[in-house]
Design a protein around this motif. Structure first.
Motif, PDB file in Angstrom:
ATOM      1  N   LEU A 108      33.508 -22.473  73.414  1.00 31.26           N
ATOM      2  CA  LEU A 108      34.676 -21.755  73.936  1.00 31.26           C
ATOM      3  C   LEU A 108      34.260 -20.472  74.662  1.00 31.26           C
ATOM      4  O   LEU A 108      34.792 -20.167  75.736  1.00 31.26           O
ATOM      5  N   MET A 109      33.328 -19.739  74.103  1.00 29.76           N
ATOM      6  CA  MET A 109      32.864 -18.508  74.760  1.00 29.76           C
ATOM      7  C   MET A 109      32.209 -18.830  76.106  1.00 29.76           C
ATOM      8  O   MET A 109      32.452 -18.142  77.092  1.00 29.76           O
ATOM      9  N   GLU A 110      31.418 -19.886  76.136  1.00 35.09           N
ATOM     10  CA  GLU A 110      30.789 -20.301  77.395  1.00 35.09           C
ATOM     11  C   GLU A 110      31.859 -20.734  78.401  1.00 35.09           C
ATOM     12  O   GLU A 110      31.780 -20.415  79.583  1.00 35.09           O
ATOM     13  N   GLY A 111      32.864 -21.438  77.918  1.00 34.30           N
ATOM     14  CA  GLY A 111      33.951 -21.870  78.795  1.00 34.30           C
ATOM     15  C   GLY A 111      34.694 -20.688  79.406  1.00 34.30           C
ATOM     16  O   GLY A 111      35.050 -20.721  80.590  1.00 34.30           O
ATOM     17  N   LEU A 112      34.922 -19.645  78.632  1.00 33.58           N
ATOM     18  CA  LEU A 112      35.612 -18.469  79.180  1.00 33.58           C
ATOM     19  C   LEU A 112      34.767 -17.797  80.250  1.00 33.58           C
ATOM     20  O   LEU A 112      35.295 -17.370  81.284  1.00 33.58           O
ATOM     21  N   LYS A 113      33.452 -17.714  80.028  1.00 31.32           N
ATOM     22  CA  LYS A 113      32.571 -17.138  81.054  1.00 31.32           C
ATOM     23  C   LYS A 113      32.625 -17.973  82.333  1.00 31.32           C
ATOM     24  O   LYS A 113      32.775 -17.429  83.425  1.00 31.32           O
ATOM     25  N   CYS A 114      32.486 -19.281  82.167  1.00 34.18           N
ATOM     26  CA  CYS A 114      32.468 -20.177  83.331  1.00 34.18           C
ATOM     27  C   CYS A 114      33.811 -20.183  84.049  1.00 34.18           C
ATOM     28  O   CYS A 114      33.861 -20.165  85.287  1.00 34.18           O
ATOM     29  N   LYS A 132      36.958 -25.475  88.048  1.00 30.38           N
ATOM     30  CA  LYS A 132      35.744 -26.211  88.428  1.00 30.38           C
ATOM     31  C   LYS A 132      34.521 -25.719  87.646  1.00 30.38           C
ATOM     32  O   LYS A 132      33.536 -26.439  87.527  1.00 30.38           O
ATOM     33  N   GLY A 133      34.595 -24.530  87.074  1.00 35.90           N
ATOM     34  CA  GLY A 133      33.504 -24.015  86.253  1.00 35.90           C
ATOM     35  C   GLY A 133      33.422 -24.669  84.887  1.00 35.90           C
ATOM     36  O   GLY A 133      32.430 -24.513  84.179  1.00 35.90           O
ATOM     37  N   LEU A 134      34.461 -25.399  84.514  1.00 37.25           N
ATOM     38  CA  LEU A 134      34.492 -26.041  83.201  1.00 37.25           C
ATOM     39  C   LEU A 134      33.884 -27.441  83.270  1.00 37.25           C
ATOM     40  O   LEU A 134      34.479 -28.426  82.884  1.00 37.25           O
TER      41      LEU A 134
END
Length: 187
Positions: A12-18, A25-27
């Motif tokens: 989830l933390m990586e998803g928020l950054k992306c 599209k970052g997800l």
């Protein structure tokens, strides 16, 4: 080699950054897995689909930012202490850069993001408006002041989002807004 123990929170933390950097599209599950040193299978241990992940991601974001800031302020007894706690919250909680900006962009074309945006912003403004009501302002003025504080915060945050936010900076902003609205510790 893939990391066996990437947690749900790490996804989830990586998803928020992306998402903050690239929007939806970052997800990309494969790209996030690579950044985390995991595999796509690690992702699917926690989430049945990318759509479920996206729903979970925005609930997580809401809890991490909005709910956390409101909780910090709510434990204070006096209205001015609540308002000050809200101003200090960005230093204490993890603010995910540009997530709100990306949500706002998507809200113009996707009803689910418009609903999310409206819910989050209404909750934030309502909480601040309630503080002004506690300070003795009539409901209509309290709502206007709540909206002003929120708009002020959005503009201020946009200016400083690439800098380190300090406790002193937040106290300075709180004092500035208190002075502009002519509210003080005597209330």
């Amino acid at each position: 080699m893939a990391k066996a123990n990437v947690t749900k929170k790490q996804w989830l933390m990586e998803g928020l950054k992306c998402f903050g950097k690239h929007g939806l599209k970052g997800l990309n599950v494969e790209a996030m897995a690579k950044k985390l040193g995991s595999s796509k299978a690690g992702f699917y241990c926690y989430f049945k689909s990318r759509d479920e992940y996206i729903d979970t991601l925005f609930n997580f974001w809401h809890e991490q930012e909005t709910d956390a800031a409101i909780a910090m302020a709510s434990i204070k007894a006096k209205p001015m202490d609540k308002l000050e706690a809200l101003f200090k919250a960005p230093v204490k909680i993890k603010i995910h850069r540009d997530v709100l900006f990306q949500i706002r962009n998507l809200a113009s074309s996707k009803k689910s993001f418009l609903k999310l945006l409206n819910n989050v912003e209404n909750q934030r403004i309502q909480f601040v408006s309630n503080i002004f009501e506690e300070l003795g302002f009539p409901k209509s003025k309290a709502i206007m002041m709540g909206e002003f504080i929120y708009c002020y915060y959005l503009g201020w945050y946009e200016r400083i989002k690439d800098k380190k936010i300090t406790q002193n900076e937040m106290l300075k902003q709180f004092q500035l807004v208190s002075s502009l609205l002519n509210i003080g510790r005597q209330m």
